[in-house]
Scaffold this motif. Sequence first.
Motif, PDB file in Angstrom:
ATOM      1  N   ASP A 436      59.761  58.799  -2.731  1.00 16.38           N
ATOM      2  CA  ASP A 436      58.940  59.575  -3.055  1.00 16.38           C
ATOM      3  C   ASP A 436      57.800  60.110  -1.706  1.00 16.38           C
ATOM      4  O   ASP A 436      58.115  60.535  -1.405  1.00 16.38           O
ATOM      5  N   MET A 440      55.698  61.494   1.386  1.00 15.71           N
ATOM      6  CA  MET A 440      55.035  62.552   2.243  1.00 15.71           C
ATOM      7  C   MET A 440      54.276  63.376   3.336  1.00 15.71           C
ATOM      8  O   MET A 440      53.906  64.599   3.438  1.00 15.71           O
ATOM      9  N   ARG A 443      56.911  65.057   5.973  1.00 14.51           N
ATOM     10  CA  ARG A 443      57.133  66.060   4.992  1.00 14.51           C
ATOM     11  C   ARG A 443      55.957  66.700   5.820  1.00 14.51           C
ATOM     12  O   ARG A 443      56.347  68.452   5.717  1.00 14.51           O
ATOM     13  N   ARG A 444      54.374  66.492   5.228  1.00 16.03           N
ATOM     14  CA  ARG A 444      53.685  67.189   6.123  1.00 16.03           C
ATOM     15  C   ARG A 444      53.690  67.521   7.335  1.00 16.03           C
ATOM     16  O   ARG A 444      53.506  68.655   8.167  1.00 16.03           O
ATOM     17  N   ASP A 470      49.563  61.929  -2.926  1.00 14.38           N
ATOM     18  CA  ASP A 470      51.138  61.972  -2.505  1.00 14.38           C
ATOM     19  C   ASP A 470      51.551  61.525  -3.943  1.00 14.38           C
ATOM     20  O   ASP A 470      52.608  61.985  -4.354  1.00 14.38           O
ATOM     21  N   GLU A 473      51.845  64.156  -6.711  1.00 15.05           N
ATOM     22  CA  GLU A 473      53.229  64.719  -6.357  1.00 15.05           C
ATOM     23  C   GLU A 473      55.077  64.748  -6.393  1.00 15.05           C
ATOM     24  O   GLU A 473      54.975  65.277  -7.211  1.00 15.05           O
ATOM     25  N   ALA A 474      54.654  63.159  -6.200  1.00  8.96           N
ATOM     26  CA  ALA A 474      55.880  62.824  -6.540  1.00  8.96           C
ATOM     27  C   ALA A 474      56.264  62.204  -8.041  1.00  8.96           C
ATOM     28  O   ALA A 474      57.677  62.299  -8.428  1.00  8.96           O
TER      29      ALA A 474
END
Length: 500
Positions: A436, A440, A443-444, A470, A473-474
């Motif tokens: 995950d 990141m 995704r951004r 990252d 956040e994951a």
Amino acid sequence: MSKDFNEICENAKLARESALLGQYDSALVYYQGVLQQIHKMMLQSRDLSRKQRWQVAKQEIAQEFEYVKDINRTLADFKRDTFNPSAPPLKLREYGEIPTRETRDPDVWAPPTPIDRETRGSKPVSKPVVRNIRNDRYNDDRSSRSSKTKAPNKPSSNKESKAPPAVKSKVDTRRSKEEKSTNEEDREARFDGSGYDKELVEGLERDIVQKNPNVKWNDIAELTEAKKLLNEAVVLPLWMPDFFKGIRRPWKGVLMVGPPGTGKTMLAKAVATECGTTFFNVTSSTLTSKYRGESEKLVRLLFEMARFYAPSTIFIDEIDSLCSQRGSSSEHEASRRVKSELLIQMDGVSGNTSETDATKIVMVLAATNFPWDIDEALRRRLEKRIYIPLPSAVGREELLRINLREVKCASDVDLVKLAKKMEGYSGSDITNVCRDASMMVMRRRIMGLSAEEIKNIAKEELDLPVTQADFLEALQKCSKSVSEADIKKYVDWMDEFGSV
């Protein structure tokens, strides 16, 4: 006694009818059953004359069984042979012999010209031909007549000596290749599945791990005790067969217990890669069938194949689905028979354990997440029961390094702090966090873009280092999958039944 006699007669009749109809696989099964029944009658009979008559009948049935087996083997050879459409047809005359070089009339058969004699190649390499009764008789008559007409003192012509050196070298190379291929085929032993359905044998042969799973011990973090035990059970007996005898015989059953995602299946793949033994990957779907009695045959066939390809390892994942506790109200009769056959085969898998060759062992490697649901008899047969725990802080850090080997990480990434924050996470949970976090950046970058704009993004814009933010956040998105109550159940079971 009369009932058994009538059953033997009926099975012998069915065997002969199947053989006459060309159903040789079914005929072999019937013949094998008749031989077993006659052997049983001989053991039960006390009358010596009756036992002798049974012996004569057994010999006759065994002779018929061998005939049918030879026919079935010949048909299998027919199926393997390839037809060569470019080969010249066999020319036969109605009578007489085909003139040879020595017996032909020079007025009718002119000798070859010097050009033909120089350019003629050597004798072609003979290809395997299926024998034919008519061809054999023709060749025998032809050889006998040629031996009579041939002059006794006349030397035979050596055609290969007159062939050019280049042609001879090509023929010799072709012959060496064919001999090498036939030797390799002879060395590769194949399991003889006569007496079983062909589909059952082929289905189990597909479950033999032929390809390398490419999972090594270094790819698995920690689990030192489990690796050491599997080495002791599989690898060392192959290296030191003289030591692993008698009371030191190898373990024939190992059960891996632990919560989901801790690396039990990875350990089995590492065994297949590192140990070099024949590896059977078996699941509940492999040993279950909708036909009555076929599941028990599959279990027996599995262990017979494992003994044939020994040393071998049978890995049964989620064994609790196959061999749960017997005697419950919801248990089906067919399920109970499969469990009984599995227990019988596991108990007799090594025969006389005091005299067993360590290089011919069959080890059963099982894994489960619910050890308390396993039958007591199976638990006894799985002699070593090891616990695969959640990774420690050092193991979590090692897992992070293994998962991030192909990912660019920024300089602010601190794996030690991340490992401390992942306390209680299993190996698969840590892998999900790393996956995950590595996505990141992508995704951004694609946020708010259309489909066409996403397709035109260059690869260099997406391949950016992963930062510590990252990972944090994951971690907020991926929670642990094993609770403390679950861990306590495993620990309590291992305190009572563990055997490391």
